[in-house]
Write a protein that holds these residues in place. Structure first.
Motif, PDB file in Angstrom:
ATOM      1  N   GLN A 146       0.649  -1.490  -0.282  1.00 38.56           N
ATOM      2  CA  GLN A 146       0.238  -0.203   0.022  1.00 38.56           C
ATOM      3  C   GLN A 146       0.811   0.871  -0.136  1.00 38.56           C
ATOM      4  O   GLN A 146       0.183   2.509  -0.354  1.00 38.56           O
ATOM      5  CB  GLN A 146      -0.654  -0.277   1.455  1.00 38.56           C
ATOM      6  N   GLY A 147       1.711   1.148   0.002  1.00 36.60           N
ATOM      7  CA  GLY A 147       3.019   2.056   0.568  1.00 36.60           C
ATOM      8  C   GLY A 147       3.356   3.400   1.359  1.00 36.60           C
ATOM      9  O   GLY A 147       3.458   4.038   2.243  1.00 36.60           O
ATOM     10  N   LEU A 148       2.948   2.180   2.755  1.00 39.42           N
ATOM     11  CA  LEU A 148       2.731   2.929   3.657  1.00 39.42           C
ATOM     12  C   LEU A 148       4.492   2.457   3.946  1.00 39.42           C
ATOM     13  O   LEU A 148       4.829   1.400   4.172  1.00 39.42           O
ATOM     14  CB  LEU A 148       1.214   1.834   4.460  1.00 39.42           C
ATOM     15  N   VAL A 149       4.012   4.076   5.643  1.00 39.99           N
ATOM     16  CA  VAL A 149       5.093   3.350   6.345  1.00 39.99           C
ATOM     17  C   VAL A 149       5.450   3.300   7.774  1.00 39.99           C
ATOM     18  O   VAL A 149       6.479   3.171   8.511  1.00 39.99           O
ATOM     19  CB  VAL A 149       6.332   4.467   5.394  1.00 39.99           C
ATOM     20  N   ASP A 150       4.025   4.562   7.971  1.00 39.59           N
ATOM     21  CA  ASP A 150       4.124   4.837   9.668  1.00 39.59           C
ATOM     22  C   ASP A 150       2.696   4.933   9.851  1.00 39.59           C
ATOM     23  O   ASP A 150       1.537   5.378   8.999  1.00 39.59           O
ATOM     24  CB  ASP A 150       4.733   6.292   9.966  1.00 39.59           C
TER      25      ASP A 150
END
Length: 411
Positions: A146-150
């Motif tokens: 999903q391109g999430l990081v935090d």
């Protein structure tokens, strides 16, 4: 679990995440993050507390304000390893389903939130070593795609085995949250927490009100809840029908009135007394109310029972409707029993004795009883004597009261 506090690292220390060297949030206040924007957002949050349909818009604004691409209010149960998303935007439905169906069980961030205090604001590196997070199957299969990081999160409430949180999720283009993002979450968090609590109370109140309304609709008696001025604030189906007919009770400008002038004078006086008692509301007294005769058409007399809503559960029931009194109006008659066989089993009656008992309920004296059943008066007296012995009664009037006790309270 010890918590690392490396989320405010300098730009040179920003991790390489899924091939992206993410810049840290500068904490500045670009458009949409001003004091005015915060004030408007807080107002929207409290509006959503009263209308669930507003939450998606509020969460979109919250994500933009804190600095992220998605936001959710959700809860987790560590015993059953399940999650429930109460409100959420920005996460694709397929990813939501896959999380709830399985990935929740391997989410490495779950344990860390149990070590956070209610109202505390944290992001991912605060609750587990970030390298460990990047190496997890959960990150590889659910987060990275999903391109999430935090995620910047505040704990709304928790118990020994579960918690509820409000999270804003950060995309790779946002980078890890710095103190600016955490500060903005701290400004917003207490209002979201209160709004969620208010919303739960409102939802519960609506559910209780709906259940209460359904219960009133099941009553045979026409039932009205009225306020201190006699205004009808709720009526069951029978009540609406009676007012529409207008021969026993009617409504004028929303106020409950008796169709007969003298009866209405008595009714209004009783309602005024009930309103005064409600205003005093001195503790959990057991005010018994009053009963008033109401003439009806074709000699069909009715009785109005007025019950002040001033004591204990009565006061709580009326509060949802701003009511000070309940008015029950029913035909002046005794309802037949709902289940005659229950009376026969309880008192060991024969079919003949049960037939006599039910006839007593409708008939007058012994002669009337005998004529109704087509038996001699001697036989009627014999059956009555046996009924008196089995039921512990002495008079026909006692038998009528006994049968009336089995009358159905509802439809």
């Amino acid at each position: 679990m010890p918590r690392s506090h490396g989320s405010a690292a300098g730009p040179a220390e920003a991790p390489i995440i899924a091939g992206f060297a993410g810049p840290l949030d500068s904490g500045a206040a670009p458009p949409g993050r001003s004091d005015a924007a915060l004030s408007d957002l807080i107002g929207d949050v409290y509006d959503a507390a009263l209308d669930d349909g507003l939450w998606p818009g509020v969460l979109h604004k919250a994500a933009a304000f804190v600095g992220g691409c998605a936001a959710s209010v959700y809860s987790k149960d560590s015993v059953h390893r399940t999650a429930e998303i109460t409100h959420g935007v920005g996460i694709d439905d397929a990813f939501k389903r896959s999380y709830l169906d399985g990935y929740v069980k391997i989410d490495p961030t779950t344990p860390g939130f149990f070590f956070c205090g209610v109202g505390e604001v944290v992001n991912t590196p605060d609750i587990l070593p970030y390298d460990e997070f990047l190496q997890s199957r959960f990150y590889a299969e659910w987060v990275a795609p999903q391109g999430l990081v935090d995620q910047v999160t505040t704990v709304l409430e928790k118990s020994a085995t579960s918690y509820a949180v409000f999270s804003v999720f950060r995309h790779a283009r946002d980078g890890l949250a710095d103190e600016g993002a955490r500060h903005r979450m701290r400004l917003l968090a207490p209002h979201v927490r209160r709004a969620v609590q208010i919303g739960r109370t409102v939802t519960l109140g609506r559910a209780e009100a709906a259940t209460f309304a359904d219960t009133l609709d099941s009553l045979v008696a026409a039932t009205f809840l009225v306020d201190a001025t006699g205004r009808i604030v709720h009526a069951n189906r029978a009540g609406h029908a009676m007012v529409a007919e207008g021969t026993v009770m009617r409504a004028a400008r929303g106020r409950l009135l008796a169709a007969d002038g003298e009866s209405d004078r008595l009714l209004q006086g009783t309602l005024a007394a009930a309103a005064a008692a409600a205003a005093a509301a001195a503790g959990d007294g057991g005010e018994g109310g009053a009963s008033l005769p109401l003439p009806g058409p074709d000699d069909r007399h009715h009785v109005a029972h007025v019950l002040p809503l001033t004591a204990g559960a009565r006061r709580r029931a009326g509060a949802g409707y701003a009511a000070t009194a309940a008015v029950f109006v029913c035909r002046a008659r005794i309802e037949p029993p709902a289940a005659p066989e229950a009376i026969a089993r309880l008192y060991g009656l024969t079919p003949s004795e049960l037939k006599v008992l039910l006839a007593v309920f409708e008939a007058g004296g012994v002669a009337d009883l005998a004529a109704t059943l087509g038996i001699s008066e001697t036989t009627a007296k014999t059956h009555l004597r046996r009924l008196f012995e089995k039921t512990g009664t002495r008079r026909q009037a006692d038998l009528v009261k006994l049968v009336a006790g089995f009358a159905p309270p509802g439809r």
